[in-house]
Write a protein that holds these residues in place. Structure first.
Motif, mmCIF file in Angstrom:
data_model
loop_
_atom_site.group_PDB
_atom_site.id
_atom_site.type_symbol
_atom_site.label_atom_id
_atom_site.label_comp_id
_atom_site.label_asym_id
_atom_site.label_seq_id
_atom_site.Cartn_x
_atom_site.Cartn_y
_atom_site.Cartn_z
ATOM 1 N N ARG A 1 -25.316 -38.449 18.483
ATOM 2 C CA ARG A 1 -25.968 -38.750 19.753
ATOM 3 C C ARG A 1 -25.834 -40.219 20.130
ATOM 4 O O ARG A 1 -25.987 -40.560 21.300
ATOM 5 C CB ARG A 1 -27.445 -38.345 19.674
ATOM 6 N N LEU A 2 -25.537 -41.054 19.146
ATOM 7 C CA LEU A 2 -25.319 -42.476 19.420
ATOM 8 C C LEU A 2 -23.843 -42.795 19.627
ATOM 9 O O LEU A 2 -23.445 -43.962 19.602
ATOM 10 C CB LEU A 2 -25.902 -43.325 18.291
ATOM 11 N N GLY A 3 -23.031 -41.756 19.811
ATOM 12 C CA GLY A 3 -21.653 -41.955 20.233
ATOM 13 C C GLY A 3 -20.592 -41.866 19.166
ATOM 14 O O GLY A 3 -19.420 -42.151 19.439
ATOM 15 N N CYS A 4 -20.946 -41.466 17.953
ATOM 16 C CA CYS A 4 -19.968 -41.366 16.872
ATOM 17 C C CYS A 4 -19.387 -39.957 16.815
ATOM 18 O O CYS A 4 -20.077 -38.972 17.076
ATOM 19 C CB CYS A 4 -20.614 -41.668 15.522
ATOM 20 N N LYS A 5 -18.137 -39.881 16.440
ATOM 21 C CA LYS A 5 -17.589 -38.599 16.030
ATOM 22 C C LYS A 5 -18.096 -38.343 14.626
ATOM 23 O O LYS A 5 -18.139 -39.237 13.787
ATOM 24 C CB LYS A 5 -16.062 -38.632 16.055
ATOM 25 N N VAL A 6 -18.505 -37.085 14.334
ATOM 26 C CA VAL A 6 -19.133 -36.800 13.036
ATOM 27 C C VAL A 6 -18.552 -35.517 12.454
ATOM 28 O O VAL A 6 -18.446 -34.493 13.152
ATOM 29 C CB VAL A 6 -20.661 -36.658 13.158
ATOM 30 N N THR A 7 -18.212 -35.580 11.175
ATOM 31 C CA THR A 7 -17.793 -34.400 10.422
ATOM 32 C C THR A 7 -18.642 -34.288 9.172
ATOM 33 O O THR A 7 -18.762 -35.243 8.409
ATOM 34 C CB THR A 7 -16.316 -34.482 10.011
ATOM 35 N N VAL A 8 -19.255 -33.129 8.982
ATOM 36 C CA VAL A 8 -20.061 -32.860 7.794
ATOM 37 C C VAL A 8 -19.260 -31.970 6.855
ATOM 38 O O VAL A 8 -18.726 -30.934 7.270
ATOM 39 C CB VAL A 8 -21.392 -32.171 8.151
ATOM 40 N N ILE A 9 -19.189 -32.375 5.592
ATOM 41 C CA ILE A 9 -18.436 -31.641 4.581
ATOM 42 C C ILE A 9 -19.421 -31.127 3.547
ATOM 43 O O ILE A 9 -20.078 -31.903 2.854
ATOM 44 C CB ILE A 9 -17.386 -32.559 3.915
ATOM 45 N N GLU A 10 -19.550 -29.807 3.446
ATOM 46 C CA GLU A 10 -20.529 -29.190 2.561
ATOM 47 C C GLU A 10 -19.825 -28.232 1.604
ATOM 48 O O GLU A 10 -19.065 -27.360 2.036
ATOM 49 C CB GLU A 10 -21.587 -28.444 3.383
ATOM 50 N N GLY A 11 -20.093 -28.408 0.302
ATOM 51 C CA GLY A 11 -19.422 -27.597 -0.698
ATOM 52 C C GLY A 11 -19.853 -26.148 -0.709
ATOM 53 O O GLY A 11 -19.100 -25.282 -1.159
ATOM 54 N N ALA A 12 -21.052 -25.843 -0.223
ATOM 55 C CA ALA A 12 -21.535 -24.470 -0.196
ATOM 56 C C ALA A 12 -21.880 -24.091 1.247
ATOM 57 O O ALA A 12 -21.011 -23.974 2.088
ATOM 58 C CB ALA A 12 -22.730 -24.313 -1.132
ATOM 59 N N LYS A 13 -23.168 -23.919 1.527
ATOM 60 C CA LYS A 13 -23.644 -23.544 2.847
ATOM 61 C C LYS A 13 -24.539 -24.645 3.387
ATOM 62 O O LYS A 13 -25.469 -25.088 2.717
ATOM 63 C CB LYS A 13 -24.430 -22.222 2.765
ATOM 64 N N ALA A 14 -24.280 -25.106 4.585
ATOM 65 C CA ALA A 14 -25.115 -26.127 5.199
ATOM 66 C C ALA A 14 -26.538 -25.604 5.361
ATOM 67 O O ALA A 14 -26.749 -24.446 5.730
ATOM 68 C CB ALA A 14 -24.546 -26.534 6.554
ATOM 69 N N GLY B 1 -28.474 -24.770 3.130
ATOM 70 C CA GLY B 1 -28.455 -23.555 2.326
ATOM 71 C C GLY B 1 -29.761 -23.210 1.639
ATOM 72 O O GLY B 1 -29.918 -22.086 1.165
ATOM 73 N N LYS B 2 -30.698 -24.150 1.545
ATOM 74 C CA LYS B 2 -31.980 -23.851 0.904
ATOM 75 C C LYS B 2 -33.002 -23.297 1.885
ATOM 76 O O LYS B 2 -34.123 -22.958 1.488
ATOM 77 C CB LYS B 2 -32.524 -25.113 0.227
ATOM 78 N N ASP B 3 -32.627 -23.216 3.153
ATOM 79 C CA ASP B 3 -33.561 -22.756 4.175
ATOM 80 C C ASP B 3 -33.285 -21.311 4.558
ATOM 81 O O ASP B 3 -32.251 -20.728 4.186
ATOM 82 C CB ASP B 3 -33.463 -23.656 5.412
ATOM 83 N N ASP B 4 -34.194 -20.728 5.304
ATOM 84 C CA ASP B 4 -34.012 -19.370 5.809
ATOM 85 C C ASP B 4 -32.700 -19.297 6.589
ATOM 86 O O ASP B 4 -32.505 -20.038 7.552
ATOM 87 C CB ASP B 4 -35.188 -19.010 6.723
ATOM 88 N N PRO B 5 -31.761 -18.427 6.196
ATOM 89 C CA PRO B 5 -30.442 -18.432 6.829
ATOM 90 C C PRO B 5 -30.472 -18.088 8.313
ATOM 91 O O PRO B 5 -29.674 -18.633 9.090
ATOM 92 C CB PRO B 5 -29.644 -17.393 6.022
ATOM 93 N N ASP B 6 -31.368 -17.193 8.722
ATOM 94 C CA ASP B 6 -31.441 -16.825 10.139
ATOM 95 C C ASP B 6 -31.864 -18.003 11.004
ATOM 96 O O ASP B 6 -31.287 -18.255 12.068
ATOM 97 C CB ASP B 6 -32.437 -15.670 10.336
ATOM 98 N N LEU B 7 -32.867 -18.733 10.523
ATOM 99 C CA LEU B 7 -33.374 -19.844 11.325
ATOM 100 C C LEU B 7 -32.515 -21.086 11.169
ATOM 101 O O LEU B 7 -32.365 -21.874 12.109
ATOM 102 C CB LEU B 7 -34.833 -20.125 10.984
ATOM 103 N N ALA B 8 -31.929 -21.265 9.981
ATOM 104 C CA ALA B 8 -31.002 -22.386 9.812
ATOM 105 C C ALA B 8 -29.810 -22.249 10.745
ATOM 106 O O ALA B 8 -29.275 -23.245 11.247
ATOM 107 C CB ALA B 8 -30.535 -22.460 8.356
#
Length: 460
Positions: free
Chosen positions: A179-192, A194-201
């Motif tokens: 939101r501050l103008g950067c290009k962003v890439t998130v790299i996650e080995g499993a599920k982003a 992943g510890k939260d409720d999958p439907d709501l995440a």
């Protein structure tokens, strides 16, 4: 060498240590507090406070205000400076705490040394917190790596921020920087997330992707390299190159340098081994709180632990910790909050006894009025009592409070449905969910319908 004898010696001036020091000193105990770095600990200087300040600037930018990256970082610094006096040496000395600006280490089961001072105490509290974990990825020592301890010091906007780790910290920082103008890439080995409720995440992840954040899941980082001012992360799914790298894969507990073996305190890489009273299992003079106790790593947990230690160490009252009522929030937009069991956990624990009550923010009039209808609430109920709640939507971190109170005090769902709330407010989503729990019992019950018909027939 100076020697001090005291009632309580606290190692660490973060949230838990400061809360205990303030309470104990004001209740008449002699207290020594040891802090070799910054008062206020991680939360004030590198965690909760600066991250929420940066997210706030990101929200302003998202709303159409012109926000320069440097101004956003200046705002972060201003917020920290505003809160600092509350955690300062001067304040705690004014409360009667003896503050020593040195790290402490045990030299016996009853003594700690800090600089040229030896402190002998009736009780010790280990409140040393945790720090960012930088895993031993191939090439990591040759790359400029940012963590939450350095990312807020950047004054020039990253052109392309690579984030390794798709948990709460990684996703919050990803959205703030995008939101501050950067290009962003998130790299996650499993599920982003992943510890939260999958439907709501999924609601949160869809929103983040919709804002232009690239989220690569199932991509374990195997190697990193840096050349010509660019950083490349090599993963199972290929390579990604950017200008800056933020490591957000977890945290390591700060206990290795305390010489705990000299105190006869059992510990491992997750923290001090404690009972549910937060006392060391091998040295009853020693307590551990917050991250050092090896459990949930949240500032408010450290504060909760502080209350347990004060009751036990100062007042001699029985006090035990539990985690069933501890809430937490991921401060993305929309926010995601949790207390108690997720649906998956509740089904594993309670099986067919579990009922799930839900409500959509699209049915909340305040959400409609403000155009913030993305979100849902899900309540896990067993025998009429909530055992967990998950909320994704505007102000989820505030709305979860009602369910945290209900679970902590073992209230029934009727306590929520009977509560009168102002209209129109986001908090009505809680009552709507409770109403949806009771709806089948009232509107789909043949027995209820027969009773109503009899009453209507014979009631004068």
């Amino acid at each position: 060498m100076t020697r001090i004898e005291t009632d309580l010696c606290i190692l660490g001036g973060g949230s838990g240590g400061l809360a205990i020091a303030a309470g104990a000193a004001q209740m008449g105990a002699e207290v020594v507090l040891l802090e070799g770095h910054k008062m206020g600990g991680d939360c004030l200087n590198y965690g909760c406070v600066p991250s929420k300040a940066l997210l706030a600037e990101g929200k302003r930018a998202r709303a159409g205000q012109e926000v320069a990256f440097k101004r956003a970082k200046d705002h972060v610094a201003d917020v920290i400076a505003t809160i600092e006096p509350h955690d300062s040496v001067e304040r705690f000395e004014g409360l009667g705490v003896r503050v020593i600006r040195e790290y402490g280490r045990f030299i016996s089961p009853t003594e700690v040394q800090a600089g040229d001072t030896v402190i002998a105490a009736r009780r010790f509290v280990i409140a040393t917190g945790s720090g960012p974990l930088v895993p031993p990825i191939d090439g990591i020592e040759d790359v400029t790596v940012h963590t939450n301890e350095t990312i807020f010091e950047l004054q020039e906007r990253p052109e392309h921020l690579l984030v390794i780790g798709g948990g709460p910290i990684g996703m919050e920082m990803a959205q703030a920087h995008r939101r501050l103008g950067c290009k962003v890439t998130v790299i996650e080995g499993a599920k982003a997330l992943g510890k939260d409720d999958p439907d709501l995440a999924a609601i949160v992840l869809d929103k983040l992707r919709g804002e232009g954040i690239e989220i690569i899941e199932g991509a374990q980082a195997r190697q990193v390299s840096q050349a010509d001012g660019r950083i490349t992360v090599h993963t199972d799914q290929g390579a990604v190159t950017g200008s800056h790298l933020l490591m957000a894969v977890g945290r390591k507990v700060n206990v290795a340098g305390l010489d705990l073996d000299a105190a006869g305190v059992d510990w491992d890489k997750s923290g001090v081994k404690v009972s549910d009273t937060l006392r060391s299992t091998s040295n009853r003079r020693v307590y551990a709180v917050g991250d050092a106790a090896g459990g949930m790593q949240f500032t408010h947990v450290a504060g909760y632990h502080a209350g347990i230690v004060i009751r036990s160490a100062l007042l001699g009252l029985p006090a035990k910790q539990t985690t069933r009522h501890i809430p937490w929030t991921t401060y993305t937009d929309p926010e995601m909050a949790q207390v108690g069991l997720t649906e998956v956990q509740a089904r594993e624990t309670h099986g067919d006894r579990l009922e799930v009550a839900e409500a959509e923010f699209a049915g909340n009039d305040r959400a409609v009025a403000e155009g913030k209808t993305t979100g849902r609430i899900k309540i896990m109920v067993v025998r009429g009592r909530p055992v967990g709640a998950t909320i994704v939507g505007p102000m989820a971190g505030e709305l979860i409070a009602m369910w945290a109170m209900a679970i902590a005090n073992k209230l029934k769902m009727s306590a929520i449905s009977n509560t009168v709330l102002p209209y129109p407010t986001f908090s009505e989503i809680n009552k709507r969910a409770a109403g949806n729990y009771f709806a089948p019992r009232l509107f789909e019950s043949d027995t209820v319908k027969r009773v109503v018909r009899l009453v209507q027939k014979y009631l004068p």
